[in-house]
Design a protein around this motif. Structure first.
Motif, mmCIF file in Angstrom:
data_model
loop_
_atom_site.group_PDB
_atom_site.id
_atom_site.type_symbol
_atom_site.label_atom_id
_atom_site.label_comp_id
_atom_site.label_asym_id
_atom_site.label_seq_id
_atom_site.Cartn_x
_atom_site.Cartn_y
_atom_site.Cartn_z
ATOM 1 N N VAL A 1 0.855 -1.182 0.000
ATOM 2 C CA VAL A 1 0.000 0.000 0.000
ATOM 3 C C VAL A 1 0.891 1.232 0.000
ATOM 4 C CG1 VAL A 1 -1.755 1.264 1.315
ATOM 5 C CG2 VAL A 1 -1.800 -1.235 1.232
ATOM 6 N N GLU A 2 0.454 2.292 -0.671
ATOM 7 C CA GLU A 2 1.237 3.526 -0.665
ATOM 8 C C GLU A 2 1.524 3.941 0.770
ATOM 9 O OE1 GLU A 2 -1.526 5.745 -2.901
ATOM 10 O OE2 GLU A 2 -0.580 5.334 -4.838
ATOM 11 N N SER A 3 2.773 4.247 1.056
ATOM 12 C CA SER A 3 3.209 4.469 2.429
ATOM 13 C C SER A 3 2.425 5.568 3.119
ATOM 14 C CB SER A 3 4.705 4.794 2.444
ATOM 15 O OG SER A 3 4.981 5.937 1.640
ATOM 16 N N TRP A 4 2.139 6.648 2.403
ATOM 17 C CA TRP A 4 1.423 7.759 3.034
ATOM 18 C C TRP A 4 -0.040 7.406 3.308
ATOM 19 C CZ3 TRP A 4 3.496 7.780 -1.895
ATOM 20 C CH2 TRP A 4 2.587 7.737 -2.958
ATOM 21 N N ALA A 5 -0.607 6.508 2.504
ATOM 22 C CA ALA A 5 -2.009 6.123 2.705
ATOM 23 C C ALA A 5 -2.196 5.426 4.047
ATOM 24 C CB ALA A 5 -2.477 5.227 1.569
ATOM 25 N N SER A 6 -1.274 4.546 4.382
ATOM 26 C CA SER A 6 -1.400 3.832 5.651
ATOM 27 C C SER A 6 -1.183 4.764 6.832
ATOM 28 C CB SER A 6 -0.400 2.680 5.700
ATOM 29 O OG SER A 6 0.931 3.143 5.542
ATOM 30 N N GLU A 7 -0.381 5.789 6.650
ATOM 31 C CA GLU A 7 -0.083 6.715 7.746
ATOM 32 C C GLU A 7 -1.277 7.590 8.117
ATOM 33 O OE1 GLU A 7 3.404 8.934 6.808
ATOM 34 O OE2 GLU A 7 4.528 7.148 6.208
ATOM 35 N N VAL A 8 -2.180 7.816 7.187
ATOM 36 C CA VAL A 8 -3.333 8.692 7.469
ATOM 37 C C VAL A 8 -4.649 7.926 7.403
ATOM 38 C CG1 VAL A 8 -2.152 10.795 6.726
ATOM 39 C CG2 VAL A 8 -3.429 9.441 5.043
ATOM 40 N N ALA A 9 -4.597 6.598 7.491
ATOM 41 C CA ALA A 9 -5.809 5.778 7.393
ATOM 42 C C ALA A 9 -6.816 6.109 8.483
ATOM 43 C CB ALA A 9 -5.438 4.294 7.451
ATOM 44 N N HIS A 10 -6.337 6.574 9.650
ATOM 45 C CA HIS A 10 -7.246 6.862 10.765
ATOM 46 C C HIS A 10 -8.145 8.055 10.493
ATOM 47 C CE1 HIS A 10 -3.650 9.359 11.376
ATOM 48 N NE2 HIS A 10 -4.407 10.182 12.085
ATOM 49 N N HIS A 11 -7.890 8.805 9.423
ATOM 50 C CA HIS A 11 -8.744 9.941 9.079
ATOM 51 C C HIS A 11 -10.000 9.512 8.305
ATOM 52 C CE1 HIS A 11 -6.341 13.456 10.313
ATOM 53 N NE2 HIS A 11 -5.280 12.715 10.042
ATOM 54 N N ASN A 12 -10.126 8.232 7.969
ATOM 55 C CA ASN A 12 -11.290 7.746 7.205
ATOM 56 C C ASN A 12 -11.510 8.599 5.957
ATOM 57 O OD1 ASN A 12 -11.871 5.724 9.170
ATOM 58 N ND2 ASN A 12 -12.860 7.298 10.440
ATOM 59 N N ILE A 13 -10.466 8.714 5.171
ATOM 60 C CA ILE A 13 -10.472 9.658 4.052
ATOM 61 C C ILE A 13 -11.466 9.261 2.971
ATOM 62 C CG2 ILE A 13 -9.052 10.651 2.217
ATOM 63 C CD1 ILE A 13 -6.688 10.446 4.189
ATOM 64 N N ASP A 14 -11.607 7.979 2.678
ATOM 65 C CA ASP A 14 -12.563 7.575 1.650
ATOM 66 C C ASP A 14 -13.988 7.951 2.038
ATOM 67 O OD1 ASP A 14 -10.462 6.629 0.254
ATOM 68 O OD2 ASP A 14 -11.046 4.519 0.285
ATOM 69 N N GLU A 15 -14.302 7.799 3.307
ATOM 70 C CA GLU A 15 -15.629 8.195 3.778
ATOM 71 C C GLU A 15 -15.846 9.690 3.599
ATOM 72 O OE1 GLU A 15 -18.108 8.365 8.027
ATOM 73 O OE2 GLU A 15 -16.476 6.904 7.774
ATOM 74 N N ALA A 16 -14.821 10.478 3.931
ATOM 75 C CA ALA A 16 -14.926 11.928 3.753
ATOM 76 C C ALA A 16 -14.991 12.298 2.275
ATOM 77 C CB ALA A 16 -13.738 12.618 4.415
ATOM 78 N N MET A 17 -14.244 11.596 1.451
ATOM 79 C CA MET A 17 -14.264 11.866 0.019
ATOM 80 C C MET A 17 -15.652 11.638 -0.565
ATOM 81 S SD MET A 17 -12.588 9.691 -3.084
ATOM 82 C CE MET A 17 -10.888 9.733 -2.570
ATOM 83 N N LEU A 18 -16.276 10.543 -0.209
ATOM 84 C CA LEU A 18 -17.544 10.138 -0.812
ATOM 85 C C LEU A 18 -18.760 10.760 -0.152
ATOM 86 C CD1 LEU A 18 -16.698 6.365 -1.322
ATOM 87 C CD2 LEU A 18 -16.668 8.185 -3.043
ATOM 88 N N ILE B 1 -20.219 16.045 -5.159
ATOM 89 C CA ILE B 1 -20.107 14.673 -5.655
ATOM 90 C C ILE B 1 -20.862 14.533 -6.973
ATOM 91 C CG2 ILE B 1 -20.593 12.249 -5.161
ATOM 92 C CD1 ILE B 1 -18.391 13.481 -3.450
ATOM 93 N N LEU B 2 -20.181 13.979 -7.964
ATOM 94 C CA LEU B 2 -20.757 13.820 -9.292
ATOM 95 C C LEU B 2 -21.344 12.420 -9.463
ATOM 96 C CD1 LEU B 2 -17.867 15.435 -11.362
ATOM 97 C CD2 LEU B 2 -20.058 16.491 -10.775
ATOM 98 N N PRO B 3 -22.305 12.269 -10.361
ATOM 99 C CA PRO B 3 -22.881 10.937 -10.627
ATOM 100 C C PRO B 3 -21.968 10.101 -11.509
ATOM 101 C CG PRO B 3 -23.927 12.584 -12.025
ATOM 102 C CD PRO B 3 -23.011 13.337 -11.106
ATOM 103 N N ASP B 4 -20.766 9.851 -11.020
ATOM 104 C CA ASP B 4 -19.773 9.065 -11.741
ATOM 105 C C ASP B 4 -19.264 8.010 -10.776
ATOM 106 O OD1 ASP B 4 -17.191 8.137 -12.785
ATOM 107 O OD2 ASP B 4 -17.359 9.768 -14.239
ATOM 108 N N SER B 5 -19.568 6.763 -11.028
ATOM 109 C CA SER B 5 -19.236 5.694 -10.086
ATOM 110 C C SER B 5 -17.735 5.444 -9.986
ATOM 111 C CB SER B 5 -19.937 4.390 -10.499
ATOM 112 O OG SER B 5 -19.521 3.993 -11.804
ATOM 113 N N VAL B 6 -16.986 5.867 -10.996
ATOM 114 C CA VAL B 6 -15.533 5.660 -10.977
ATOM 115 C C VAL B 6 -14.817 6.837 -10.325
ATOM 116 C CG1 VAL B 6 -13.477 5.309 -12.398
ATOM 117 C CG2 VAL B 6 -15.631 4.205 -13.017
ATOM 118 N N GLU B 7 -15.154 8.044 -10.749
ATOM 119 C CA GLU B 7 -14.505 9.254 -10.254
ATOM 120 C C GLU B 7 -15.551 10.222 -9.704
ATOM 121 O OE1 GLU B 7 -11.434 9.597 -9.874
ATOM 122 O OE2 GLU B 7 -10.241 8.762 -11.506
ATOM 123 N N PRO B 8 -16.016 10.003 -8.475
ATOM 124 C CA PRO B 8 -17.074 10.855 -7.923
ATOM 125 C C PRO B 8 -16.646 12.294 -7.667
ATOM 126 C CG PRO B 8 -16.235 9.344 -6.263
ATOM 127 C CD PRO B 8 -15.642 8.918 -7.559
#
Length: 649
Positions: free
Chosen positions: A245-262, A270-277
């Motif tokens: 896994v990208e080293s920086w991704a594991s270091e900030v995993a506790h921020h729940n970034i995907d949840e915040a992104m989506l 957020i756009l109606p694009d299932s690949v790139e929201p």
């Protein structure tokens, strides 16, 4: 398109060069609001009405509009796969222009040596890494050192955005090189293209709350705005997951970034694009740059970013939030007066719990309203400039849903390159190693590349790439200091005390022979120009002056020349524009003083400027501050009657 943007024409100022002090005249070019702010860019806003205390948006259906060829290419690429995937499998040594445009998103540029003449181009590829906060683990440097020797041209180039790039890779080797980098926990994704680029931060690895938060949130924003398309694993890893896994991704995993992104507030982020929201199938109008720092530390040129982020802590060191600045950017085009360099505006303060949503709101504002019709005006700086900072803030608030608080006062900015030895704050040391023009190479008795490998192998040291094309070794045990110095000395690498201050402060882009945009030399010419400046300063008895000088081979501004106290911007085969008056602490842009200065007129151009500086400077006034105060007209008038050799300090 919102009636807010169509019924009040007073909101749209002419799109013109903001700097008033200049001799190269810039004419006012009026640009219609539809070019800069338009939902007709291809993103339809949700039918739900956005409301906030500062802005109500009344939405109308955008008119159908033909989109540009490049925008069409992005749409038809199947999220950055076509036509690249097919073209990489052919026996051709290069790829098509369309394939090349998509390849940029994967972190690579197709190049050829412009000094090799012939009907068939010797296509090769430059690969740029993604290194949020500039961090370079020892295993990654070992890999890059090996790859550059085995698959590249033998050297590495430190960039001005805190990452390495590697030149001379053949098309047939691209897949093995990129897959090796991905499998070790790094990436080239988003190092180029119309997406969020490498997120910068102050390179000083101090162990304090502010500096730790700056590094942490650089990685947060890198993850928040990473492209989500499977194109990268499909093309380079045959659809498999990377081994690490990208080293920086594991270091900030506790921020729940995907949840915040989506997270979808229903306000059009957020756009109606299932690949790139976040990005959609057209991604952004142009590249999007983010820099993160602490109050007072402007070692990264924070005002040159689309978004500058300043960490705000309380007296106990607890994170409270962030000051945000927006609308910086330096690229311009010669003889196109509606393109210009611009320093960012202070936008406001955001508490920590809102920062990811506000950053999404800023990106969405640029995504939906940036200029996709005229690529030269597509950067967010033109949107901010056209609307003005107050109305741009209102636009961002319309996505965010709440008012943005005023900018919090902070300490004055200072510039430091963090070279030499420093106490890290946790019992260890860090050492900044100057790298001339960012070129890590072995050449004769100067063997910097080998020295770095020896240090990494012997001490297992991590590096941080600096925003000024140099390198910092971190986490050095105090007892290893003499050993580190000995390795560098044995390989012909000078300590910082022996580096000319002009060279230490200087930067240049690679330019010729590989850059397809270069109009003239930069990296290879810079040492000669710096020596000429040194000669003139010594002759005039002001050799102690430290002047921040930068050079580029074209007007795109990769080495950030428009922030320098003195800059040379290539505008012909053997000529440069001269820019003056940038701040020594990098908070304002310079102004154009002279066009087409031939190499042969270097001394006759600069000596009068230095003479006026000697005679009219205020006490302790820096060269850039003097040029800013005096202005182009006064300096030009003084130069007209100056007699060479007539003034010395």
């Amino acid at each position: 398109i919102s009636s807010f943007f169509t019924t009040d024409p007073s909101l749209f100022r002419p799109l013109e060069e903001p700097n008033k002090q200049r001799t190269m005249k810039f004419t006012t070019i009026a640009v219609s609001a539809a070019l800069i702010v338009s939902c007709a860019n291809g993103f339809t806003t949700p039918t739900a009405q956005r409301t906030s205390s500062s802005l109500n948006m009344v939405l109308e259906m955008p008119k159908a509009k033909k989109i540009s060829k490049l925008e069409t290419l992005k749409v038809n690429s199947d999220h950055l796969i076509k036509p690249l995937e097919e073209q990489l499998s052919t026996e051709e040594i290069g790829i098509s222009q369309d394939g090349y445009q998509i390849l940029k998103y994967h972190g690579s540029y197709q190049q050829s040596n412009r000094e090799v003449k012939g009907k068939v181009k010797d296509f090769q590829f430059m690969l740029r890494l993604k290194q949020p906060a500039g961090e370079l683990p020892p295993d990654l440097y070992r890999l890059l050192d090996d790859l550059s020797r085995e698959k590249g041209q033998g050297d590495l180039r430190a960039t001005t955005r805190q990452c390495f790039q590697m030149h001379g890779i053949l098309k047939g080797d691209l897949k093995s090189v990129i897959s090796s980098i991905m499998n070790i926990g790094s990436s080239t994704v988003g190092a180029c293209g119309d997406v969020s680029r490498n997120v910068m931060t102050t390179p000083a690895p101090f162990d304090t709350p502010e500096y730790n938060y700056a590094r942490e949130y650089s990685k947060v924003f890198a993850q928040l705005f990473r492209p989500m398309t499977p194109a990268f694993s499909q093309i380079w890893l045959d659809g498999e997951k990377a081994a690490s896994v990208e080293s920086w991704a594991s270091e900030v995993a506790h921020h729940n970034i995907d949840e915040a992104m989506l997270y979808d507030s229903g306000r059009g982020i957020i756009l109606p694009d299932s690949v790139e929201p976040i990005y959609g199938d057209r991604y952004l109008p142009r590249k999007f740059k983010i820099g993160v720092t602490v109050p007072g530390d402007n070692s990264l040129d924070v005002y040159t970013n689309d978004v500058g982020v300043v960490v705000i802590c309380d007296e106990a060191g607890e994170l409270e939030g962030f000051n945000l600045m927006v609308g910086g950017g330096l690229g311009r085009t010669h003889n196109k007066e509606n393109t210009f360099a611009r320093a960012a505006d202070n936008m406001g303060y955001v508490p920590k719990e809102d920062i990811m949503e506000v950053m999404k709101s800023i990106l969405a504002a640029q995504r939906d309203h940036g200029n996709r019709d005229v690529r030269a005006n597509a950067r967010m700086k033109y949107l901010v400039h056209t609307l003005g900072i107050d109305n741009f803030r209102k636009l961002v608030e319309s996505y965010f849903g709440k008012p943005i608080a005023p900018w919090r006062p902070i300490k004055d900015w200072k510039y430091n390159d963090w070279m030499g030895w420093w106490d890290q704050g946790d019992g260890k040391l860090f050492y900044g190693q100057h790298v001339e023009n960012g070129r890590v190479k072995d050449e004769g008795d100067f063997r910097l590349k080998t020295a770095l490998r020896v240090l990494v192998d012997k001490y297992n040291l991590s590096m941080i790439m600096s925003p000024t094309q140099s390198i910092i070794f971190r986490d050095i045990n105090p007892e290893d200091k003499e050993g580190v110095e000995a390795v560098l000395r044995e390989h012909g690498v000078k300590p910082i005390e022996e580096i000319d201050p002009l060279n230490r402060l200087a930067m240049s882009c690679p330019a010729l022979p590989l850059c397809g945009l270069a109009q003239t030399e930069a990296e290879r010419m810079m040492p000669e120009y710096l020596q000429q400046v040194r000669n003139v300063l010594e002759k005039m008895n002001i050799g102690e002056e430290e002047i921040l000088i930068r050079m580029t081979g074209c007007p795109n501004g990769c080495a950030r020349p428009y922030m320098a106290e003195l800059a040379f911007v290539g505008d012909g085969a053997k000529s440069y524009q001269v820019w003056l008056g940038g701040s020594p602490v990098l908070t304002r842009t310079a102004y154009p003083f002279m066009a087409r200065m031939p190499n042969t007129e270097f001394e006759s151009t600069l000596e009068p400027i230095f003479a006026m500086f000697i005679q009219q400077r205020q006490q302790f006034e820096a060269f850039g501050d003097f040029c800013h105060r005096a202005g182009a007209e006064a300096i030009e008038k003084y130069s007209e009657t100056y007699v060479l050799g007539s003034v010395k300090a």
